[in-house]
Design a protein around this motif. Structure first.
Motif, PDB file in Angstrom:
ATOM      1  N   TYR A   1       0.691  -1.124  -0.150  1.00 29.05           N
ATOM      2  CA  TYR A   1       0.053   0.052  -0.091  1.00 29.05           C
ATOM      3  C   TYR A   1       0.916   1.145   0.074  1.00 29.05           C
ATOM      4  O   TYR A   1       1.977   1.108   0.106  1.00 29.05           O
TER       5      TYR A   1
ATOM      6  N   ARG B   1      -5.588  13.729  -1.426  1.00 26.16           N
ATOM      7  CA  ARG B   1      -6.334  14.112  -2.489  1.00 26.16           C
ATOM      8  C   ARG B   1      -7.254  15.097  -2.244  1.00 26.16           C
ATOM      9  O   ARG B   1      -7.828  15.164  -1.093  1.00 26.16           O
TER      10      ARG B   1
ATOM     11  N   ILE C   1      -8.035   9.592 -11.369  1.00 28.89           N
ATOM     12  CA  ILE C   1      -8.188   7.977 -11.096  1.00 28.89           C
ATOM     13  C   ILE C   1      -8.599   7.532 -12.456  1.00 28.89           C
ATOM     14  O   ILE C   1      -9.786   7.664 -12.744  1.00 28.89           O
TER      15      ILE C   1
ATOM     16  N   TRP D   1      -5.506   9.018   2.146  1.00 26.37           N
ATOM     17  CA  TRP D   1      -5.798   7.792   1.531  1.00 26.37           C
ATOM     18  C   TRP D   1      -4.667   6.681   1.783  1.00 26.37           C
ATOM     19  O   TRP D   1      -3.465   6.944   1.426  1.00 26.37           O
TER      20      TRP D   1
ATOM     21  N   VAL E   1      -3.773   3.494  -0.108  1.00 21.19           N
ATOM     22  CA  VAL E   1      -4.301   2.717  -1.372  1.00 21.19           C
ATOM     23  C   VAL E   1      -3.658   1.531  -1.275  1.00 21.19           C
ATOM     24  O   VAL E   1      -2.385   1.309  -1.395  1.00 21.19           O
TER      25      VAL E   1
ATOM     26  N   ASP F   1     -15.164   4.499   1.150  1.00 20.98           N
ATOM     27  CA  ASP F   1     -14.110   3.809   0.441  1.00 20.98           C
ATOM     28  C   ASP F   1     -14.210   3.618  -0.934  1.00 20.98           C
ATOM     29  O   ASP F   1     -15.358   3.713  -1.466  1.00 20.98           O
TER      30      ASP F   1
ATOM     31  N   GLU G   1     -13.212   1.583  -4.425  1.00 19.69           N
ATOM     32  CA  GLU G   1     -12.399   0.123  -4.963  1.00 19.69           C
ATOM     33  C   GLU G   1     -12.165   0.684  -6.449  1.00 19.69           C
ATOM     34  O   GLU G   1     -13.106   1.282  -7.186  1.00 19.69           O
TER      35      GLU G   1
ATOM     36  N   GLU H   1      -7.399  -1.579  -6.963  1.00 18.15           N
ATOM     37  CA  GLU H   1      -6.962  -1.101  -5.640  1.00 18.15           C
ATOM     38  C   GLU H   1      -8.095  -0.813  -4.899  1.00 18.15           C
ATOM     39  O   GLU H   1      -9.396  -0.753  -5.124  1.00 18.15           O
TER      40      GLU H   1
ATOM     41  N   TRP I   1      -8.956   2.005  -1.747  1.00 19.72           N
ATOM     42  CA  TRP I   1      -8.692   3.303  -1.269  1.00 19.72           C
ATOM     43  C   TRP I   1      -9.378   3.570   0.144  1.00 19.72           C
ATOM     44  O   TRP I   1     -10.863   3.558   0.019  1.00 19.72           O
TER      45      TRP I   1
END
Length: 159
Positions: free
Chosen positions: A3, A8, A55, A99, A101, A136, A138, A153, A155
């Protein structure tokens, strides 16, 4: 578990939303069915085309509602998008956050469910971080999500 920690500013996602119960693991069986639906009806392809944010990919956005509605969560299939919300979709603002990740390798939905479990049973208990209480993410990259070498991932917003 590999991770990284990033920060952000707030951003917008657009997509579709359904409400799921977390009781008896219902969300773990029903969310994969929602993904099957969006792959079949073209929504997944549309979201990849609308993806114009930082993203890269289509998102599963988990909004825990258990503090106000027992055992319920909103689950969005969405994408980061700047600009107007396209017809037929809804938008959600994701707050600015720090975050964690986490990398996920392997076929869906087993690979992502395994990493979710590791985050809550291994990572959080051994880290100094707490969940921020915001959605959250994905992050699903382009490619075959049922492939053994698929990359995605998770987050997690942190405080």
């Amino acid at each position: 578990m590999k991770y990284k920690i990033i920060e952000r500013e707030c951003f917008q996602v657009v997509g579709i939303k359904r409400v799921f119960s977390c009781a008896n693991g219902e969300n773990l069986t029903e969310i994969p069915k929602m993904w099957t639906d969006v792959h079949q009806d073209g929504t997944n392809e549309l979201l990849f085309k609308l993806n114009n944010g930082d993203i890269n990919g289509v998102l599963g956005v988990c909004v825990d509602k258990r503090s106000t509605q027992t055992q319920l969560m909103d689950y969005w299939i969405a994408t980061e998008h700047t600009g107007a919300t396209p017809d037929g979709l809804m938008n959600l603002e994701i707050p600015a956050s720090k975050w964690a990740v986490f990398e996920v390798h392997g076929a869906m939905p087993d690979a992502i469910q395994k990493v979710w479990k590791q985050i809550y049973t291994e990572w959080f208990p051994s880290s100094h971080y707490k969940h921020a209480g915001t959605p959250d993410l994905e992050v699903y990259s382009a490619g075959d999500p049922w492939s053994a070498d698929y990359y995605s991932e998770i987050w997690i917003p942190l405080i």
